[in-house]
Design a protein around this motif. Structure first.
Motif, PDB file in Angstrom:
ATOM      1  N   PRO A   1       1.036  -0.863   0.230  1.00  0.00           N
ATOM      2  CA  PRO A   1       0.072  -0.334  -0.608  1.00  0.00           C
ATOM      3  C   PRO A   1       0.966   1.357   0.090  1.00  0.00           C
ATOM      4  O   PRO A   1       2.174   1.014   1.067  1.00  0.00           O
ATOM      5  N   GLU A   2       0.305   1.937  -0.515  1.00  0.00           N
ATOM      6  CA  GLU A   2       1.259   3.737  -1.260  1.00  0.00           C
ATOM      7  C   GLU A   2       1.375   3.972   0.321  1.00  0.00           C
ATOM      8  O   GLU A   2       3.180   4.352   0.738  1.00  0.00           O
ATOM      9  N   SER A   3       0.991   4.024   1.377  1.00  0.00           N
ATOM     10  CA  SER A   3       1.104   5.062   2.914  1.00  0.00           C
ATOM     11  C   SER A   3       2.130   3.617   3.450  1.00  0.00           C
ATOM     12  O   SER A   3       2.785   4.531   3.973  1.00  0.00           O
ATOM     13  N   ASP A   4       2.357   2.548   3.166  1.00  0.00           N
ATOM     14  CA  ASP A   4       2.986   2.447   3.752  1.00  0.00           C
ATOM     15  C   ASP A   4       4.591   2.044   2.846  1.00  0.00           C
ATOM     16  O   ASP A   4       5.563   2.268   3.957  1.00  0.00           O
ATOM     17  N   ALA A   5       4.541   1.869   1.358  1.00  0.00           N
ATOM     18  CA  ALA A   5       5.585   2.320   0.815  1.00  0.00           C
ATOM     19  C   ALA A   5       6.807   3.468   1.449  1.00  0.00           C
ATOM     20  O   ALA A   5       7.613   3.676   1.615  1.00  0.00           O
ATOM     21  N   GLU A   6       5.993   4.867   1.614  1.00  0.00           N
ATOM     22  CA  GLU A   6       6.267   6.021   1.789  1.00  0.00           C
ATOM     23  C   GLU A   6       7.225   6.205   3.866  1.00  0.00           C
ATOM     24  O   GLU A   6       8.025   6.434   2.927  1.00  0.00           O
ATOM     25  N   ALA A   7       5.613   4.922   4.020  1.00  0.00           N
ATOM     26  CA  ALA A   7       6.759   5.092   5.294  1.00  0.00           C
ATOM     27  C   ALA A   7       8.621   4.282   5.307  1.00  0.00           C
ATOM     28  O   ALA A   7       9.815   4.773   6.489  1.00  0.00           O
ATOM     29  N   LEU A   8       8.310   3.371   5.098  1.00  0.00           N
ATOM     30  CA  LEU A   8       9.357   2.755   4.276  1.00  0.00           C
ATOM     31  C   LEU A   8      10.582   3.428   3.298  1.00  0.00           C
ATOM     32  O   LEU A   8      11.785   3.778   3.844  1.00  0.00           O
ATOM     33  N   MET A   9       9.680   3.832   2.880  1.00  0.00           N
ATOM     34  CA  MET A   9      11.310   4.990   2.198  1.00  0.00           C
ATOM     35  C   MET A   9      11.679   5.897   2.688  1.00  0.00           C
ATOM     36  O   MET A   9      12.958   6.590   2.630  1.00  0.00           O
ATOM     37  N   GLN A  10      10.980   7.009   3.612  1.00  0.00           N
ATOM     38  CA  GLN A  10      11.545   7.669   4.213  1.00  0.00           C
ATOM     39  C   GLN A  10      12.576   7.211   5.385  1.00  0.00           C
ATOM     40  O   GLN A  10      13.231   7.798   5.651  1.00  0.00           O
ATOM     41  N   ASN A  11      12.228   6.241   5.898  1.00  0.00           N
ATOM     42  CA  ASN A  11      12.759   5.268   7.211  1.00  0.00           C
ATOM     43  C   ASN A  11      14.314   5.530   6.527  1.00  0.00           C
ATOM     44  O   ASN A  11      15.399   4.908   7.170  1.00  0.00           O
TER      45      ASN A  11
END
Length: 278
Positions: free
Chosen positions: A173-183
């Motif tokens: 899901p896009e929200s999960d992917a964005e959080a991982l990329m930020q981390n």
């Protein structure tokens, strides 16, 4: 200034004394130890500097040193004699021998990856997601004489710093992917050639196409094509990539590799049960 991770969230004291406080402090120490172990694992055989461990975990040097000393006593971490960096100890290997493999029917999965390497004549990686990272759980090499050993077996790296990892991000899901990329953002430069904007663009493109591909993304002169293993719950944890020196994977060859990857991904999903509703 000490990191916020160095300040315990103290539970209210129980009427009988400090049991709840001790429990909160002990649980926080275990959490910190686990985070340090994952950071040490990222460093591989060459080890990680104390400075980098503190930067990655947000722990102060005295706190990190105290926990690492306890992990050394247990044999889970060692300090390398030549450079004083920290690496995983033999105790981790001993524990790993007794641990169950997180990939169901792994021998069959391994054979499937080796078959893909044989059919492409190139190097194939199987990556397993672990928290904010991916771990290389198998690497199979084809017959082509020039073999790009980009990711050693067992290496741990940020999920956004590999072509297989980008395919995983695109399937989440896009929200999960964005959080991982930020981390992953602070660690990208150490593990690949992509900027944060490159990662975002590649994930967006992979989401549109159903696979990731890129040249010079991890190492100069290497091109790879990646694909996630489908999961019925929509959060895949396995992905593969075919990697070769760049002239081996021109644009006109990508569709054929995508076809082979998709067939292999579906086969692995069947073997492991990833595509079964739960």
């Amino acid at each position: 200034m000490p990191s916020s991770k160095d300040h315990a969230t103290v539970a209210p004291a129980s009427p009988s004394g400090s049991t709840s406080i001790d429990h909160a402090t002990g649980a926080q120490t275990v959490d910190r130890a686990c985070e340090l172990l994952r950071a040490v694992a990222r460093g591989g055989a060459q080890g990680v500097r104390m400075l980098d461990l503190c930067a990655h975990t947000g722990l102060s040097r005295p706190t990190a040193h105290r926990i690492l000393r306890s992990l050394q006593t247990a044999g889970l971490v060692q300090q390398l004699a030549d450079n004083r960096r920290y690496a995983l100890g033999s105790g981790m290997f001993e524990l790993g021998l007794a641990a169950p493999n997180p990939i169901a029917q792994f021998p069959q999965v391994r054979s499937t990856i080796e078959a893909l390497a044989a059919s492409t004549n190139d190097t194939v990686y199987l990556m397993l997601r672990s928290y904010d990272d991916v771990v290389c759980t198998w690497r199979a090499q084809g017959a082509f004489p020039i073999k790009p050993n980009v990711v050693p077996l067992g290496e741990r790296r940020p999920v956004a710093a590999s072509m297989a990892g980008l395919a995983l991000l695109a399937a989440l899901p896009e929200s999960d992917a964005e959080a991982l990329m930020q981390n992953n953002r602070p660690d990208l430069a150490r593990y690949c050639r992509m900027s944060f904007e490159d990662v975002q663009r590649n994930v967006h493109e992979a989401r549109r196409q159903g696979y990731s591909t890129g040249a010079n993304a991890v190492i100069d002169g290497i091109t790879a094509v990646g694909m996630a293993v489908p999961a019925s719950h929509g959060r895949p944890f396995l992905a593969m990539s075919v990697s070769a020196i760049s002239y081996r994977i021109p644009p006109e060859r990508v569709p054929e590799l995508v076809r082979l990857l998709r067939r292999t991904a579906e086969r692995i999903a069947d073997i492991t049960g990833c595509n079964q509703a739960t």
